[in-house]
Design a protein around this motif. Structure first.
Motif, PDB file in Angstrom:
ATOM      1  N   SER A   5       0.832  -1.203   0.000  1.00 56.45           N
ATOM      2  CA  SER A   5       0.000   0.000   0.000  1.00 56.45           C
ATOM      3  C   SER A   5       0.867   1.253   0.000  1.00 56.45           C
ATOM      4  CB  SER A   5      -0.932   0.008   1.201  1.00 56.45           C
ATOM      5  OG  SER A   5      -1.825  -1.070   1.132  1.00 56.45           O
ATOM      6  N   ALA A   6       1.902   1.259   0.806  1.00 59.10           N
ATOM      7  CA  ALA A   6       2.799   2.415   0.863  1.00 59.10           C
ATOM      8  C   ALA A   6       3.515   2.584  -0.478  1.00 59.10           C
ATOM      9  CB  ALA A   6       3.801   2.257   1.994  1.00 59.10           C
ATOM     10  N   ALA A   8       2.402   1.621  -3.441  1.00 57.50           N
ATOM     11  CA  ALA A   8       1.416   2.087  -4.416  1.00 57.50           C
ATOM     12  C   ALA A   8       1.141   3.579  -4.238  1.00 57.50           C
ATOM     13  CB  ALA A   8       0.120   1.288  -4.282  1.00 57.50           C
ATOM     14  N   ARG A   9       0.970   4.032  -2.995  1.00 55.99           N
ATOM     15  CA  ARG A   9       0.728   5.463  -2.749  1.00 55.99           C
ATOM     16  C   ARG A   9       1.923   6.303  -3.199  1.00 55.99           C
ATOM     17  NH1 ARG A   9      -1.490   3.461   2.017  1.00 55.99           N
ATOM     18  NH2 ARG A   9       0.393   4.013   3.153  1.00 55.99           N
ATOM     19  N   MET A  12       1.877   6.494  -7.004  1.00 51.61           N
ATOM     20  CA  MET A  12       0.812   7.401  -7.444  1.00 51.61           C
ATOM     21  C   MET A  12       1.234   8.855  -7.244  1.00 51.61           C
ATOM     22  SD  MET A  12      -1.725   5.671  -8.669  1.00 51.61           S
ATOM     23  CE  MET A  12      -3.193   6.645  -8.520  1.00 51.61           C
ATOM     24  N   ALA A  13       1.839   9.167  -6.108  1.00 50.58           N
ATOM     25  CA  ALA A  13       2.297  10.534  -5.841  1.00 50.58           C
ATOM     26  C   ALA A  13       3.363  10.949  -6.856  1.00 50.58           C
ATOM     27  CB  ALA A  13       2.838  10.645  -4.418  1.00 50.58           C
ATOM     28  N   ASN A  16       1.763  11.552 -10.265  1.00 54.30           N
ATOM     29  CA  ASN A  16       1.035  12.821 -10.278  1.00 54.30           C
ATOM     30  C   ASN A  16       1.997  13.997 -10.373  1.00 54.30           C
ATOM     31  OD1 ASN A  16      -2.050  12.871  -9.954  1.00 54.30           O
ATOM     32  ND2 ASN A  16      -1.435  11.164  -8.668  1.00 54.30           N
ATOM     33  N   ARG A  24      -5.085  13.290  -8.529  1.00 55.69           N
ATOM     34  CA  ARG A  24      -4.927  13.559  -7.095  1.00 55.69           C
ATOM     35  C   ARG A  24      -6.238  14.006  -6.450  1.00 55.69           C
ATOM     36  NH1 ARG A  24       0.105  16.830  -6.325  1.00 55.69           N
ATOM     37  NH2 ARG A  24       0.971  14.836  -6.826  1.00 55.69           N
ATOM     38  N   GLY A  48      -7.515  -0.627  -3.253  1.00 58.31           N
ATOM     39  CA  GLY A  48      -6.346   0.131  -2.802  1.00 58.31           C
ATOM     40  C   GLY A  48      -6.447   1.567  -3.273  1.00 58.31           C
ATOM     41  N   CYS A  49      -5.491   2.024  -4.077  1.00 51.81           N
ATOM     42  CA  CYS A  49      -5.544   3.399  -4.582  1.00 51.81           C
ATOM     43  C   CYS A  49      -5.938   3.429  -6.059  1.00 51.81           C
ATOM     44  CB  CYS A  49      -4.220   4.109  -4.340  1.00 51.81           C
ATOM     45  SG  CYS A  49      -2.820   3.323  -5.131  1.00 51.81           S
TER      46      CYS A  49
END
Length: 57
Positions: A5-6, A8-9, A12-13, A16, A24, A48-49
């Motif tokens: 999860s970390a 993936a986040r 994504m950041a 973006n 976002r 998840g994200c």
């Protein structure tokens, strides 16, 4: 799966920031509404994200 999860986040950041993604500010309501403008039946599932969707004309 905290690491996944970390990770993936973080990806994504980064995407973006680089302009690869521009999601976002996305929210579930919009993600459900927009495909509904193009498809008769829509299903959106948050994983998840990510929020993959399917639609039927």
């Amino acid at each position: 799966m905290i690491f996944g999860s970390a990770l993936a986040r973080g990806l994504m950041a980064a995407y973006n920031r680089k302009g690869i993604f521009s999601n976002r500010e996305d929210d579930l309501e919009t993600l459900q509404h927009e495909p509904g403008q193009r498809f008769r039946e829509v299903s959106v599932e948050v994983l998840g994200c990510a929020a993959p969707f399917s639609g039927r004309a």
